[in-house]
Scaffold this motif. Structure first.
Motif, PDB file in Angstrom:
ATOM      1  N   LEU A  61       0.981  -1.220  -0.181  1.00  0.00           N
ATOM      2  CA  LEU A  61      -0.083  -0.117   0.116  1.00  0.00           C
ATOM      3  C   LEU A  61       0.810   1.338   0.065  1.00  0.00           C
ATOM      4  CD1 LEU A  61      -2.731  -0.917   2.487  1.00  0.00           C
ATOM      5  CD2 LEU A  61      -3.038  -0.396  -0.023  1.00  0.00           C
ATOM      6  N   ARG A  62       0.387   2.454  -0.306  1.00  0.00           N
ATOM      7  CA  ARG A  62       1.110   3.599  -0.715  1.00  0.00           C
ATOM      8  C   ARG A  62       1.066   4.303   0.490  1.00  0.00           C
ATOM      9  NH1 ARG A  62      -1.613   5.808  -6.118  1.00  0.00           N
ATOM     10  NH2 ARG A  62      -3.471   5.015  -4.975  1.00  0.00           N
ATOM     11  N   GLY A  63       0.310   4.219   1.523  1.00  0.00           N
ATOM     12  CA  GLY A  63       0.236   5.168   2.580  1.00  0.00           C
ATOM     13  C   GLY A  63      -0.917   6.207   2.521  1.00  0.00           C
ATOM     14  N   LYS A  64      -0.524   7.334   2.996  1.00  0.00           N
ATOM     15  CA  LYS A  64      -1.382   8.685   3.001  1.00  0.00           C
ATOM     16  C   LYS A  64      -1.276   9.207   1.476  1.00  0.00           C
ATOM     17  CE  LYS A  64      -0.368   9.777   7.731  1.00  0.00           C
ATOM     18  NZ  LYS A  64       0.124  10.771   8.608  1.00  0.00           N
ATOM     19  N   PRO A  65      -2.478   9.808   1.071  1.00  0.00           N
ATOM     20  CA  PRO A  65      -2.369  10.299  -0.310  1.00  0.00           C
ATOM     21  C   PRO A  65      -1.261  11.027  -0.653  1.00  0.00           C
ATOM     22  CG  PRO A  65      -4.356  10.690   0.911  1.00  0.00           C
ATOM     23  CD  PRO A  65      -3.563  10.296   2.056  1.00  0.00           C
ATOM     24  N   GLY A  66      -0.365  10.962  -1.529  1.00  0.00           N
ATOM     25  CA  GLY A  66       0.637  11.602  -2.135  1.00  0.00           C
ATOM     26  C   GLY A  66       1.914  11.037  -1.678  1.00  0.00           C
ATOM     27  N   GLU A  67       1.954   9.830  -0.944  1.00  0.00           N
ATOM     28  CA  GLU A  67       3.161   9.221  -0.280  1.00  0.00           C
ATOM     29  C   GLU A  67       3.614   8.357  -1.316  1.00  0.00           C
ATOM     30  OE1 GLU A  67       3.341   9.795   4.545  1.00  0.00           O
ATOM     31  OE2 GLU A  67       2.107   7.980   3.609  1.00  0.00           O
ATOM     32  N   ASN A  68       2.937   7.622  -2.082  1.00  0.00           N
ATOM     33  CA  ASN A  68       3.292   6.630  -3.161  1.00  0.00           C
ATOM     34  C   ASN A  68       4.246   5.514  -2.445  1.00  0.00           C
ATOM     35  OD1 ASN A  68       2.876   5.738  -5.613  1.00  0.00           O
ATOM     36  ND2 ASN A  68       4.152   7.167  -6.768  1.00  0.00           N
ATOM     37  N   GLY A  69       4.133   5.186  -1.271  1.00  0.00           N
ATOM     38  CA  GLY A  69       4.748   4.033  -0.356  1.00  0.00           C
ATOM     39  C   GLY A  69       5.263   4.628   0.598  1.00  0.00           C
ATOM     40  N   LEU A  70       5.997   3.539   1.590  1.00  0.00           N
ATOM     41  CA  LEU A  70       6.586   4.050   2.876  1.00  0.00           C
ATOM     42  C   LEU A  70       7.928   3.621   2.969  1.00  0.00           C
ATOM     43  CD1 LEU A  70       3.417   3.015   4.877  1.00  0.00           C
ATOM     44  CD2 LEU A  70       4.079   5.234   4.057  1.00  0.00           C
ATOM     45  N   SER A  71       8.506   2.587   2.098  1.00  0.00           N
ATOM     46  CA  SER A  71       9.535   1.834   2.622  1.00  0.00           C
ATOM     47  C   SER A  71      11.047   2.554   2.561  1.00  0.00           C
ATOM     48  CB  SER A  71       9.568   0.641   1.753  1.00  0.00           C
ATOM     49  OG  SER A  71       8.643  -0.339   1.944  1.00  0.00           O
ATOM     50  N   SER A  72      10.955   3.812   1.966  1.00  0.00           N
ATOM     51  CA  SER A  72      12.315   4.477   1.996  1.00  0.00           C
ATOM     52  C   SER A  72      12.298   5.859   3.273  1.00  0.00           C
ATOM     53  CB  SER A  72      12.606   5.093   0.672  1.00  0.00           C
ATOM     54  OG  SER A  72      11.641   6.070   0.174  1.00  0.00           O
ATOM     55  N   ILE A  73      11.095   5.768   3.597  1.00  0.00           N
ATOM     56  CA  ILE A  73      10.835   7.071   4.405  1.00  0.00           C
ATOM     57  C   ILE A  73      11.581   6.893   6.128  1.00  0.00           C
ATOM     58  CG2 ILE A  73       9.104   8.905   5.279  1.00  0.00           C
ATOM     59  CD1 ILE A  73       7.512   8.095   3.084  1.00  0.00           C
ATOM     60  N   PRO A  74      12.520   7.470   6.445  1.00  0.00           N
ATOM     61  CA  PRO A  74      12.979   7.192   7.493  1.00  0.00           C
ATOM     62  C   PRO A  74      11.745   7.674   8.658  1.00  0.00           C
ATOM     63  CG  PRO A  74      14.533   8.580   6.404  1.00  0.00           C
ATOM     64  CD  PRO A  74      13.311   8.630   5.704  1.00  0.00           C
ATOM     65  N   GLY A  75      11.754   6.834   9.924  1.00  0.00           N
ATOM     66  CA  GLY A  75      11.012   6.957  10.981  1.00  0.00           C
ATOM     67  C   GLY A  75       9.602   6.437  10.823  1.00  0.00           C
ATOM     68  N   ARG A  76       9.492   5.831   9.453  1.00  0.00           N
ATOM     69  CA  ARG A  76       8.154   5.069   9.139  1.00  0.00           C
ATOM     70  C   ARG A  76       8.158   3.487   9.021  1.00  0.00           C
ATOM     71  NH1 ARG A  76       4.726   8.733   6.625  1.00  0.00           N
ATOM     72  NH2 ARG A  76       3.056   7.392   6.800  1.00  0.00           N
ATOM     73  N   GLU A  77       9.533   3.033   9.846  1.00  0.00           N
ATOM     74  CA  GLU A  77       9.680   1.756   9.506  1.00  0.00           C
ATOM     75  C   GLU A  77       8.593   0.914   9.999  1.00  0.00           C
ATOM     76  OE1 GLU A  77      13.580   3.986   9.480  1.00  0.00           O
ATOM     77  OE2 GLU A  77      11.630   3.965  10.498  1.00  0.00           O
ATOM     78  N   ALA A  78       7.942   0.855  11.073  1.00  0.00           N
ATOM     79  CA  ALA A  78       7.090   0.051  11.651  1.00  0.00           C
ATOM     80  C   ALA A  78       5.749   0.087  10.711  1.00  0.00           C
ATOM     81  CB  ALA A  78       6.415   0.673  13.035  1.00  0.00           C
ATOM     82  N   GLU A  79       5.129   1.122  10.063  1.00  0.00           N
ATOM     83  CA  GLU A  79       4.369   1.277   9.083  1.00  0.00           C
ATOM     84  C   GLU A  79       4.679   0.504   7.848  1.00  0.00           C
ATOM     85  OE1 GLU A  79       2.250   5.112   8.823  1.00  0.00           O
ATOM     86  OE2 GLU A  79       3.939   5.723  10.094  1.00  0.00           O
ATOM     87  N   ALA A  80       5.754   0.778   7.217  1.00  0.00           N
ATOM     88  CA  ALA A  80       6.264   0.209   6.232  1.00  0.00           C
ATOM     89  C   ALA A  80       6.255  -1.285   6.257  1.00  0.00           C
ATOM     90  CB  ALA A  80       7.632   0.540   5.631  1.00  0.00           C
TER      91      ALA A  80
END
Length: 251
Positions: A61-80
């Motif tokens: 899943l992309r996450g919130k609108p406009g995020e287009n994914g989570l896996s390279s975003i520091p601090g979002r590891e648990a969600e990713a």
């Protein structure tokens, strides 16, 4: 050549089980999708079993609108990682062989370290599946962390996981880099899936600046035997956009 219908763009007027049946009726050899999570795995698995088609891949899943994914975003590891787990579980439930881990909008060395850590997590959690990463062009996906095949190759080499592969989307890579023939030859050892669409309008693969008769012949000569993903946006009903299928199938 064999082809997979990407049901993120094709037969979007139908629920996913119905779209699977429509793809089978149209003569596709497999299917793939973007985000199937609103559909019960039992219904999707039943449609696949009924038609004899295989679901080749799905996305995190992309996450919130406009995020287009989570896996390279520091601090979002648990969600990713929660979304990676969700994708893996869904894929296993329907017999799908690959999960595309979406990077998200980020940049810099910390984003690269975060993405590599999350990809290692995905590869370790799913040694039975192929984990895919896909460069997206900067016009359709501004700010997306992964935008070139060289960057993807660097990540794959850094990760060192045998089940981490490149999704070679001809549409995105033609826009960003061109030279598809030589790139296919050079990158073939790390390619896990190939997708096609016309450039620049992302329509059916029968017009525009890429000659898919040539691309199919190149892939054939390179020994590619998996279905190519038809990930294009039809103008009008999907069934009226399939004149290209028989010609490319014959290559």
């Amino acid at each position: 050549m064999r082809f997979s219908a990407n049901l993120g763009f094709l037969w979007t007027d139908l629920a996913l089980p119905g779209a699977i049946r429509a793809a089978a009726a149209a003569g596709f050899d497999a299917v793939e999708c973007h985000w199937p999570y609103d559909h019960a795995t039992e219904a999707v698995a039943a449609a696949l079993s009924e038609t004899g088609l295989v679901m080749l891949g799905l996305n995190t899943l992309r996450g919130k609108p406009g995020e287009n994914g989570l896996s390279s975003i520091p601090g979002r590891e648990a969600e990713a990682r929660a979304e990676i787990d969700r994708a893996i579980a869904y894929a296993r439930a329907i017999g799908c062989g690959a999960v595309h881990v979406m990077a998200g909008v980020a940049e810099g060395t910390q984003a690269e370290r975060t993405f590599l850590a999350n990809l290692a997590y995905a590869c370790d959690r799913a040694p039975d599946l192929t984990v895919l990463i896909e460069p997206l062009n900067r016009y359709d996906a501004p700010g997306y962390f992964l935008s070139t095949s060289d960057q993807a190759l660097h990540l794959i080499e850094q990760a060192g996981s045998p089940n981490l592969k490149l999704m070679f989307d001809c549409y995105h890579l033609q826009i960003m880099e061109g030279n598809l023939t030589r790139r296919l030859g050079r990158l073939m050892p790390v390619i896990g899936h190939v997708q096609i669409a016309s450039v620049p309008d992302r329509g059916a693969p029968d017009h525009g600046e890429v000659d898919y008769r040539h691309i199919c012949a190149v892939l054939r000569d390179l020994g590619w035997s998996k279905p190519l993903g038809a990930e294009y946006k039809p103008i009008g009903p999907t069934g009226e956009s399939l004149d290209w299928l028989s010609g490319l199938r014959a290559i």
